[in-house]
Design an enzyme around this catalytic site. Structure first.
Site, PDB file in Angstrom:
ATOM      1  N   TYR A  13      92.367 -21.503   5.568  1.00 57.90           N
ATOM      2  CA  TYR A  13      93.164 -20.326   5.967  1.00 57.90           C
ATOM      3  C   TYR A  13      94.651 -20.501   5.622  1.00 57.90           C
ATOM      4  O   TYR A  13      95.202 -19.754   4.806  1.00 57.90           O
ATOM      5  CB  TYR A  13      92.944 -20.091   7.465  1.00 57.90           C
ATOM      6  CG  TYR A  13      93.782 -19.009   8.096  1.00 57.90           C
ATOM      7  CD1 TYR A  13      94.034 -17.798   7.446  1.00 57.90           C
ATOM      8  CD2 TYR A  13      94.293 -19.192   9.380  1.00 57.90           C
ATOM      9  CE1 TYR A  13      94.788 -16.804   8.060  1.00 57.90           C
ATOM     10  CE2 TYR A  13      95.038 -18.197  10.002  1.00 57.90           C
ATOM     11  CZ  TYR A  13      95.291 -17.016   9.340  1.00 57.90           C
ATOM     12  OH  TYR A  13      96.034 -16.041   9.955  1.00 57.90           O
ATOM     13  N   ILE A  14      95.296 -21.479   6.216  1.00 61.54           N
ATOM     14  CA  ILE A  14      96.740 -21.604   6.002  1.00 61.54           C
ATOM     15  C   ILE A  14      97.020 -22.203   4.613  1.00 61.54           C
ATOM     16  O   ILE A  14      97.950 -21.789   3.912  1.00 61.54           O
ATOM     17  CB  ILE A  14      97.388 -22.427   7.139  1.00 61.54           C
ATOM     18  CG1 ILE A  14      97.086 -21.744   8.482  1.00 61.54           C
ATOM     19  CG2 ILE A  14      98.901 -22.554   6.936  1.00 61.54           C
ATOM     20  CD1 ILE A  14      97.373 -22.581   9.709  1.00 61.54           C
ATOM     21  N   ASP A  33      89.580 -29.482  -2.130  1.00 62.18           N
ATOM     22  CA  ASP A  33      88.960 -29.071  -0.870  1.00 62.18           C
ATOM     23  C   ASP A  33      87.501 -29.522  -0.900  1.00 62.18           C
ATOM     24  O   ASP A  33      86.886 -29.548  -1.970  1.00 62.18           O
ATOM     25  CB  ASP A  33      89.032 -27.538  -0.731  1.00 62.18           C
ATOM     26  CG  ASP A  33      88.913 -27.053   0.700  1.00 62.18           C
ATOM     27  OD1 ASP A  33      89.912 -26.519   1.229  1.00 62.18           O
ATOM     28  OD2 ASP A  33      87.832 -27.216   1.301  1.00 62.18           O
ATOM     29  N   ASN A  34      86.953 -29.863   0.266  1.00 64.11           N
ATOM     30  CA  ASN A  34      85.526 -30.231   0.276  1.00 64.11           C
ATOM     31  C   ASN A  34      84.636 -29.007   0.506  1.00 64.11           C
ATOM     32  O   ASN A  34      83.404 -29.119   0.477  1.00 64.11           O
ATOM     33  CB  ASN A  34      85.240 -31.316   1.322  1.00 64.11           C
ATOM     34  CG  ASN A  34      85.488 -30.861   2.744  1.00 64.11           C
ATOM     35  OD1 ASN A  34      85.803 -29.690   2.992  1.00 64.11           O
ATOM     36  ND2 ASN A  34      85.354 -31.767   3.689  1.00 64.11           N
ATOM     37  N   TYR A 143      91.375 -33.301  19.202  1.00 67.84           N
ATOM     38  CA  TYR A 143      92.008 -32.618  18.070  1.00 67.84           C
ATOM     39  C   TYR A 143      93.518 -32.862  18.093  1.00 67.84           C
ATOM     40  O   TYR A 143      94.102 -33.317  17.102  1.00 67.84           O
ATOM     41  CB  TYR A 143      91.695 -31.111  18.123  1.00 67.84           C
ATOM     42  CG  TYR A 143      92.574 -30.305  17.202  1.00 67.84           C
ATOM     43  CD1 TYR A 143      92.470 -30.447  15.825  1.00 67.84           C
ATOM     44  CD2 TYR A 143      93.529 -29.422  17.713  1.00 67.84           C
ATOM     45  CE1 TYR A 143      93.308 -29.724  14.979  1.00 67.84           C
ATOM     46  CE2 TYR A 143      94.359 -28.702  16.878  1.00 67.84           C
ATOM     47  CZ  TYR A 143      94.247 -28.858  15.506  1.00 67.84           C
ATOM     48  OH  TYR A 143      95.080 -28.155  14.678  1.00 67.84           O
ATOM     49  N   ARG A 282      89.319 -20.420  30.008  1.00 65.58           N
ATOM     50  CA  ARG A 282      88.740 -21.394  29.072  1.00 65.58           C
ATOM     51  C   ARG A 282      89.405 -22.744  29.357  1.00 65.58           C
ATOM     52  O   ARG A 282      90.628 -22.806  29.501  1.00 65.58           O
ATOM     53  CB  ARG A 282      89.031 -20.929  27.643  1.00 65.58           C
ATOM     54  CG  ARG A 282      88.332 -21.702  26.557  1.00 65.58           C
ATOM     55  CD  ARG A 282      88.521 -21.037  25.203  1.00 65.58           C
ATOM     56  NE  ARG A 282      89.901 -21.089  24.737  1.00 65.58           N
ATOM     57  CZ  ARG A 282      90.325 -20.644  23.555  1.00 65.58           C
ATOM     58  NH1 ARG A 282      89.453 -20.090  22.713  1.00 65.58           N
ATOM     59  NH2 ARG A 282      91.578 -20.720  23.199  1.00 65.58           N
TER      60      ARG A 282
HETATM   61  N1  UDP Z   1      91.237 -15.841  23.985  1.00 70.50           N
HETATM   62  C1  UDP Z   1      90.512 -14.932  24.750  1.00 70.50           C
HETATM   63  N2  UDP Z   1      89.281 -14.565  24.287  1.00 70.50           N
HETATM   64  C2  UDP Z   1      88.739 -15.037  23.133  1.00 70.50           C
HETATM   65  C3  UDP Z   1      89.489 -15.960  22.371  1.00 70.50           C
HETATM   66  C4  UDP Z   1      90.739 -16.333  22.829  1.00 70.50           C
HETATM   67  O1  UDP Z   1      90.949 -14.466  25.813  1.00 70.50           O
HETATM   68  O2  UDP Z   1      87.604 -14.672  22.796  1.00 70.50           O
HETATM   69  C5  UDP Z   1      92.582 -16.243  24.450  1.00 70.50           C
HETATM   70  C6  UDP Z   1      92.743 -17.729  24.696  1.00 70.50           C
HETATM   71  O3  UDP Z   1      92.394 -18.027  26.028  1.00 70.50           O
HETATM   72  C7  UDP Z   1      94.229 -17.925  24.421  1.00 70.50           C
HETATM   73  C8  UDP Z   1      94.551 -16.871  23.360  1.00 70.50           C
HETATM   74  O4  UDP Z   1      93.489 -15.926  23.424  1.00 70.50           O
HETATM   75  O5  UDP Z   1      94.978 -17.651  25.572  1.00 70.50           O
HETATM   76  C9  UDP Z   1      94.622 -17.420  21.955  1.00 70.50           C
HETATM   77  O6  UDP Z   1      93.451 -18.170  21.715  1.00 70.50           O
HETATM   78  P1  UDP Z   1      93.050 -18.673  20.257  1.00 70.50           P
HETATM   79  O7  UDP Z   1      91.711 -19.340  20.389  1.00 70.50           O
HETATM   80  O8  UDP Z   1      93.180 -17.570  19.290  1.00 70.50           O
HETATM   81  O9  UDP Z   1      94.176 -19.737  19.898  1.00 70.50           O
HETATM   82  P2  UDP Z   1      94.664 -21.060  20.689  1.00 70.50           P
HETATM   83  O10 UDP Z   1      95.820 -20.608  21.558  1.00 70.50           O
HETATM   84  O11 UDP Z   1      93.520 -21.581  21.486  1.00 70.50           O
HETATM   85  O12 UDP Z   1      95.094 -21.965  19.599  1.00 70.50           O
END
Ligand code: UDP
Length: 326
Positions: A13-14, A33-34, A143, A282
């Site tokens: 992507y980036i 790239d693999n 990560y 999450r």
């Molecule tokens: N998020 C959400 N629903 C989803 C995916 C992400 O509410 O299906 C929220 C997640 O909790 C975070 C924000 O969106 O607060 C950005 O999440 P993303 O996974 O895009 O990037 P991250 O911040 O994890 O790198």
């Protein structure tokens, strides 16, 4: 032979947006790239492509013999936070050991400049916001730890071997090329903006909002969304500064946008309703993560993000989503 830059992970992507930008700026690029997560179609016409894997030094060697590289831009990493918790070996093996392989081949071939994809995940749970480069680094998942380890390796290699490096700590990369020729395509997709747009298109039943009880104005998480073309530009500027500067640079806009803001902006851009469902938080999601504006990105690299309106970022993602080629 003409001096050339190697973009490791340039089909991702980036990486692919950076290749496009460098090519437009007149750089001679080679992509390796693999293709595990990258897309061959994301590499522009006319850019030489080499299939190679960081795990396999023997696949890197011939590339460094074939071309005369002045620098490497290194994007090749696994980046699923959840998977890094369940399968840390995959992350340490690829992201850490793989980068050591790359550095060893670079050293052998006297290539001493690298621009690296790091992440705000190296900071872990914020102790304060907005976050500057001095914020303590205490990543909360493998990560983030894999990226921090490499940052530390760079500092040691700089002292011992004269490596010149820029580790760019991205906040939330978003959007797609203005001309929609390339864009975001992860499998599985976990990022908020593509998931919202796919829900709007009817390809997903709804978007789950992970947590509506955060201590933020609307109860949902705040993030700093930075357009992928702005990231691409920062890589070029870092590359051009490596003779005078090595170090760590945050890349964000300094603007905080909530999950609900993203959904509202996507509805405005598309003119359609996004089906949503409140869901539990999450694991590992801090309430807010955003960069301190006017830091070294601006003062050292001379970089300023061009996309400051979330609607403009989402508009590029929407155009891509409607015309996606991969
Ligand atoms: N998020 C959400 N629903 C989803 C995916 C992400 O509410 O299906 C929220 C997640 O909790 C975070 C924000 O969106 O607060 C950005 O999440 P993303 O996974 O895009 O990037 P991250 O911040 O994890 O790198």
């Amino acid at each position: 032979m003409e001096k050339t830059v190697l973009i490791m992970g340039g089909a991702g992507y980036i990486g692919s947006h950076t290749v496009k930008h460098l090519q437009e700026q007149g750089y001679s690029c080679v992509v390796a790239d693999n293709l595990v997560y990258g897309h061959r179609q994301a590499v522009p016409e006319g850019v030489p492509f080499e299939k190679a894997d960081l795990a396999d030094v023997a696949s890197l060697e011939p590339i460094f013999s074939k071309y005369d590289f002045s620098a490497v831009l290194h994007f090749a990493a696994y980046a699923y936070v959840g998977e890094s918790v369940t399968d840390p070996q995959k992350y340490y093996q690829n992201n850490v050991a793989g980068t050591l392989n790359l550095l060893s081949v670079m050293k052998k071939h006297h290539v001493n400049k690298i621009v690296f994809s790091s992440t705000c995940a190296t900071y872990g749970e914020p102790k304060y916001t907005p976050m500057d480069e001095k914020h303590p680094q205490n990543p909360i998942n493998p990560y983030g730890r894999s990226k921090l380890m490499i940052e530390q390796v760079f500092a040691d290699y700089a002292r011992a071997y004269g490596l010149k490096y820029a580790a760019l700590r991205y906040f939330n990369a978003a959007g797609a090329a203005q001309d929609a020729s390339i864009g975001e395509s992860h499998n599985p997709e976990t990022h908020l903006i593509p998931l919202v747009l796919q829900a709007i298109k009817g390809e997903r039943s709804c978007i789950k909002i992970f947590g509506t009880d955060y201590p933020t104005p609307d109860g949902t998480c705040l993030r700093d969304y930075i357009h992928v073309e702005d990231l691409a530009c920062a890589h070029r500027l870092a590359l051009e500064k490596l003779n005078d500067f090595s170090g760590y640079v945050n890349l964000g806009t300094g603007i905080k946008t909530s999950v609900k803001d993203i959904i509202a902006a996507a509805e405005k851009v598309t003119g359609k309703t996004c089906p949503v469902q409140p869901a539990p938080r999450r694991a590992g999601d801090p309430a807010e993560l955003y960069a301190a504006a006017h830091g070294p990105a601006e003062t050292v690299l001379g970089w300023k993000p061009r996309y400051l309106q979330i609607e403009d970022i989402i508009a590029t993602a929407w155009k891509w989503e409607q015309n996606r080629r991969y």
